[in-house]
Design an enzyme around this catalytic site. Structure first.
Site, PDB file in Angstrom:
ATOM      1  N   TYR A 135       2.776  -4.191   0.852  1.00 41.20           N
ATOM      2  CA  TYR A 135       2.696  -3.657   2.212  1.00 41.20           C
ATOM      3  C   TYR A 135       1.903  -4.646   3.053  1.00 41.20           C
ATOM      4  O   TYR A 135       0.681  -4.776   2.891  1.00 41.20           O
ATOM      5  CB  TYR A 135       2.007  -2.287   2.167  1.00 41.20           C
ATOM      6  CG  TYR A 135       1.949  -1.512   3.473  1.00 41.20           C
ATOM      7  CD1 TYR A 135       2.658  -1.892   4.600  1.00 41.20           C
ATOM      8  CD2 TYR A 135       1.167  -0.357   3.553  1.00 41.20           C
ATOM      9  CE1 TYR A 135       2.595  -1.162   5.763  1.00 41.20           C
ATOM     10  CE2 TYR A 135       1.096   0.390   4.713  1.00 41.20           C
ATOM     11  CZ  TYR A 135       1.812  -0.012   5.821  1.00 41.20           C
ATOM     12  OH  TYR A 135       1.744   0.724   6.980  1.00 41.20           O
ATOM     13  N   LYS A 163       7.206  -3.994   2.313  1.00 39.59           N
ATOM     14  CA  LYS A 163       7.281  -3.366   3.623  1.00 39.59           C
ATOM     15  C   LYS A 163       6.562  -4.301   4.594  1.00 39.59           C
ATOM     16  O   LYS A 163       5.354  -4.495   4.504  1.00 39.59           O
ATOM     17  CB  LYS A 163       6.613  -1.980   3.624  1.00 39.59           C
ATOM     18  CG  LYS A 163       6.657  -1.322   4.995  1.00 39.59           C
ATOM     19  CD  LYS A 163       5.855  -0.032   5.056  1.00 39.59           C
ATOM     20  CE  LYS A 163       5.891   0.554   6.471  1.00 39.59           C
ATOM     21  NZ  LYS A 163       5.017   1.750   6.604  1.00 39.59           N
TER      22      LYS A 163
END
Length: 292
Positions: A135, A163
């Site tokens: 992330y 992400k």
């Protein structure tokens, strides 16, 4: 693990007394499943992970697991300030039935890239039965998941995706091109979703999907079927409201959007403050405009 479709970055509803509202959470999950989402991501930024107690985190994760069952892919955030804390949070997530973990860099400690590689490797070594979605959200952590980190982890069988929430579209393009077949690209910059999918993203971990579920799923259905102009039309309708979200008080605006969509999710927790009446009026105007 194939990461595809729309996965709402779930809000955490609170009741009038400030407690986690599991009934509203269950209603939101059912509504989003009917709209066509492919999974859910509790315990992220939009879910105010940082403001919850461990017991509340457990309640939310368990409720999502119980309601969704095998009807969607489940990924949970399990972040902390140091490697030890993150490992503890992942073990708690496993107790709640999760094997897919969204991991940002540890905040506050500001590790170097070499230290960040060591952090992720220690987690993968300590807990051998999880899938990791990296992330990258440097505005929140002050640390980038840099290319040296990606290069070190891209071929690990349990590092499945990233992400990308930096807001830097060039990074998303480079990841989509240079790591194709090694790390899946998931959109984490909501206002760039169209560009992400054009450059190889297969999923969108989406905060706006909390309050614009139908439109976000419609966008995905169009882009995945090759209807680029149709997908662009959906994004054109959504862009003003997403731009307003990104302008400040993001979580509060997502939660107010949920309220406008019919779900009383309550305010954000302190230090977040509620929207002013003027801010609500401005947001409601663009929200209603997006609905046609």
């Amino acid at each position: 693990m194939q990461l595809k479709g729309i996965l709402p970055a779930l809000v955490t509803p609170f009741d009038s007394k400030g407690a986690v509202n599991l009934e509203v959470l269950a209603d939101i999950l059912e509504h989003q499943l009917k709209a066509g989402v492919t999974g859910f991501v509790p315990m992220g930024t939009t879910g105010e992970y940082y403001a919850l107690t461990n017991e509340e985190r457990r309640l939310v994760m368990s409720t999502v697991r119980e309601v969704v069952g095998d009807r969607g892919t489940l990924i949970t955030g399990a972040n902390g300030t140091c490697t030890r804390e993150v490992i503890e949070q992942i073990k708690q997530a496993q107790d709640c039935g999760y094997s897919n973990i969204l991991l940002a860099p540890p905040y506050y400690s500001i590790p170097t890239q070499e230290e960040l590689i060591g952090h992720y490797q220690a987690i993968l070594d300590a807990i051998p039965d999880i899938n990791v979605i990296l992330y990258n959200y440097p505005v929140r952590t002050n640390v980038e998941v840099g290319y040296s980190v990606l290069e070190a982890l891209a071929d690990h069988p349990r590092v499945v995706a990233i992400k990308e929430s930096s807001g830097n579209l060039l990074r998303a393009i480079e990841i989509g091109e240079n790591y194709k077949g090694r790390v899946q690209l998931s959109c984490g910059s909501d206002d760039q979703a169209l560009d992400f999918f054009l450059w190889g993203a297969t999923s969108w971990i989406s905060a706006p999907a909390n309050c614009f579920t139908g439109m976000v799923c419609d966008f995905y259905n169009r882009i995945s079927s090759g209807d680029i102009l149709g997908a662009q039309d959906v994004m054109r309708a959504l862009f003003p409201v997403m731009a307003m979200m990104e302008a400040g008080k993001f979580i509060q605006k997502v939660k107010y959007g949920c309220e406008l969509a019919g779900f009383n999710v309550g305010p954000g927790r302190m230090p977040l403050q509620p929207l002013t009446e003027e801010e609500k009026t401005a947001f409601r105007k663009v929200y209603e405009a997006s609905q046609g």
